[in-house]
Design a protein around this motif. Structure first.
Motif, short mmCIF file in Angstrom:
data_model
loop_
_atom_site.label_atom_id
_atom_site.label_comp_id
_atom_site.label_asym_id
_atom_site.label_seq_id
_atom_site.Cartn_x
_atom_site.Cartn_y
_atom_site.Cartn_z
N TRP A 36 1.02 -1.12 0.11
CA TRP A 36 -0.02 0.02 0.05
C TRP A 36 0.93 1.23 -0.03
O TRP A 36 1.64 1.36 0.95
CB TRP A 36 -0.89 0.19 1.13
CG TRP A 36 -2.09 -0.88 1.15
CD1 TRP A 36 -2.12 -2.44 1.63
CD2 TRP A 36 -3.33 -0.86 0.47
NE1 TRP A 36 -3.30 -2.89 1.34
CE2 TRP A 36 -4.00 -2.10 0.72
CE3 TRP A 36 -3.98 0.23 -0.27
CZ2 TRP A 36 -5.30 -2.32 0.26
CZ3 TRP A 36 -5.20 -0.08 -0.65
CH2 TRP A 36 -5.88 -0.97 -0.46
N PHE A 37 0.45 2.21 -0.90
CA PHE A 37 1.33 3.68 -0.90
C PHE A 37 0.11 4.65 -0.88
O PHE A 37 -0.99 4.22 -0.82
CB PHE A 37 2.02 3.47 -2.18
CG PHE A 37 2.86 2.51 -2.54
CD1 PHE A 37 2.53 1.49 -3.09
CD2 PHE A 37 4.26 2.77 -2.11
CE1 PHE A 37 3.46 0.46 -3.43
CE2 PHE A 37 5.37 1.68 -2.44
CZ PHE A 37 4.95 0.54 -3.13
N ARG A 38 0.70 5.83 -0.49
CA ARG A 38 -0.34 6.79 -0.39
C ARG A 38 0.32 8.08 -0.79
O ARG A 38 1.58 8.16 -0.86
CB ARG A 38 -0.80 7.03 1.25
CG ARG A 38 0.13 7.63 2.16
CD ARG A 38 -0.42 7.43 3.48
NE ARG A 38 0.60 8.04 4.58
CZ ARG A 38 0.26 8.05 5.97
NH1 ARG A 38 -0.81 7.66 6.39
NH2 ARG A 38 1.31 8.45 6.60
N GLN A 39 -0.54 9.07 -1.17
CA GLN A 39 -0.18 10.32 -1.84
C GLN A 39 -1.08 11.45 -1.24
O GLN A 39 -2.44 11.35 -1.73
CB GLN A 39 -0.12 10.48 -3.19
CG GLN A 39 0.44 11.39 -3.86
CD GLN A 39 0.94 11.61 -5.19
OE1 GLN A 39 0.74 10.69 -5.90
NE2 GLN A 39 1.85 12.47 -5.78
N ALA A 40 -0.76 12.27 -0.45
CA ALA A 40 -1.46 13.32 0.10
C ALA A 40 -1.30 14.52 -0.94
O ALA A 40 -0.45 14.57 -1.59
CB ALA A 40 -0.88 13.70 1.59
N GLU A 46 4.35 8.00 -0.90
CA GLU A 46 5.21 7.15 0.04
C GLU A 46 4.38 5.83 0.30
O GLU A 46 3.60 5.53 0.06
CB GLU A 46 5.22 7.97 1.38
CG GLU A 46 3.89 7.96 1.97
CD GLU A 46 4.17 8.77 3.38
OE1 GLU A 46 5.05 9.25 3.71
OE2 GLU A 46 3.07 8.93 4.00
N GLY A 47 5.51 4.86 0.84
CA GLY A 47 5.42 3.29 1.02
C GLY A 47 4.54 3.44 2.24
O GLY A 47 5.11 4.28 3.32
N TYR A 94 -4.96 6.49 -1.21
CA TYR A 94 -4.21 5.03 -1.07
C TYR A 94 -4.22 4.24 -2.19
O TYR A 94 -5.33 4.04 -2.76
CB TYR A 94 -4.89 4.48 0.20
CG TYR A 94 -4.52 5.13 1.41
CD1 TYR A 94 -4.93 6.34 1.65
CD2 TYR A 94 -3.47 4.34 2.54
CE1 TYR A 94 -4.63 6.89 3.12
CE2 TYR A 94 -3.17 4.94 3.46
CZ TYR A 94 -3.73 6.36 4.14
OH TYR A 94 -3.38 7.01 5.03
N TYR A 95 -3.03 3.65 -2.45
CA TYR A 95 -2.86 2.86 -3.71
C TYR A 95 -2.37 1.64 -3.12
O TYR A 95 -1.68 1.42 -2.50
CB TYR A 95 -1.93 3.54 -4.75
CG TYR A 95 -2.32 4.80 -5.24
CD1 TYR A 95 -1.98 6.06 -4.69
CD2 TYR A 95 -3.20 5.04 -6.44
CE1 TYR A 95 -2.16 7.15 -5.18
CE2 TYR A 95 -3.53 5.95 -7.06
CZ TYR A 95 -2.94 7.30 -6.26
OH TYR A 95 -3.14 8.51 -6.56
N CYS A 96 -2.71 0.61 -3.98
CA CYS A 96 -2.43 -0.82 -3.76
C CYS A 96 -1.68 -0.99 -5.00
O CYS A 96 -2.15 -0.88 -6.29
CB CYS A 96 -3.61 -1.81 -3.59
SG CYS A 96 -3.03 -3.62 -3.43
N ALA A 97 -0.42 -2.02 -4.77
CA ALA A 97 0.29 -2.22 -5.92
C ALA A 97 0.75 -3.74 -5.63
O ALA A 97 1.08 -4.09 -4.56
CB ALA A 97 1.48 -1.20 -6.20
N ALA A 98 1.15 -4.37 -6.90
CA ALA A 98 1.87 -5.82 -6.41
C ALA A 98 2.88 -6.00 -7.56
O ALA A 98 2.85 -5.32 -8.66
CB ALA A 98 0.72 -6.76 -6.80
N GLY A 110 8.85 1.45 -5.25
CA GLY A 110 7.17 1.51 -5.55
C GLY A 110 6.84 3.06 -5.70
O GLY A 110 6.07 3.04 -6.84
N PRO A 111 7.16 3.94 -5.02
CA PRO A 111 6.53 5.33 -4.94
C PRO A 111 6.76 6.06 -6.26
O PRO A 111 5.96 6.86 -6.74
CB PRO A 111 7.14 5.82 -3.80
CG PRO A 111 7.34 4.83 -2.90
CD PRO A 111 7.89 3.89 -3.50
N LYS A 112 7.83 5.43 -7.08
CA LYS A 112 8.17 6.10 -8.36
C LYS A 112 6.95 5.51 -9.28
O LYS A 112 6.77 6.37 -10.44
CB LYS A 112 9.47 5.68 -9.04
CG LYS A 112 10.58 6.21 -7.91
CD LYS A 112 11.81 5.65 -8.65
CE LYS A 112 13.14 6.10 -7.65
NZ LYS A 112 14.24 5.41 -8.16
N GLY A 113 6.17 4.79 -9.12
CA GLY A 113 5.12 3.98 -9.92
C GLY A 113 5.44 3.46 -11.06
O GLY A 113 4.58 3.05 -11.83
#
Length: 128
Positions: A36-40, A46-47, A94-98, A110-113
């Motif tokens: 899970w990552f998030r971006q305010a 951020e992770g 909030y983003y989920c990524a695998a 991960g935060p770089k996307g």
């Protein structure tokens, strides 16, 4: 085709709880770390937390340790993020990524996307 879909966001008062869900399809969780990552607003992504492919190791950002818990249900192809004692500063998308990698690496790059498969994000707002 790999797909990641998040749900469970919403508006919650400070001190409250929310559980985010991340459903994956098109691949087996057995070989993927899920994070899970998030971006305010106005801030970099951020992770937040990560769980490894076996589900027996987890990582947390210092800001959420002791308040958030990540877990996974292989049968349901779902990863959860239980968030408790929420604070206004937890407000973010909030983003989920695998990705087929290890959590220590995924939380950093991960935060770089540009690594892994990503969902569309779910908004979490903590406000009174």
């Amino acid at each position: 085709q790999l797909q990641v879909v998040e749900s469970g966001g919403g508006l919650v008062q400070p001190g409250g709880s929310l559980r985010l869900s991340c459903v994956v399809s098109g691949f087996t969780l057995d070989y993927y770390a899920v994070a899970w990552f998030r971006q305010a607003p106005g801030k970099e992504r951020e992770g937040v937390s990560c769980i490894n492919s076996h589900g027996d190791s987890t990582n947390y950002a210092d800001a959420v340790k002791g308040r958030f818990t990540i877990s996974r249900d292989h049968a349901k192809r779902t990863v959860y993020l239980q968030m408790s004692s929420l604070k206004p500063e937890d407000t973010a998308v909030y983003y989920c990524a695998a990705a087929p990698t290890v959590c220590v690496h995924f939380m950093v790059v991960g935060p770089k996307g540009d690594v892994g498969s990503w969902g569309q994000g779910t908004q979490v707002t903590v406000s009174s």
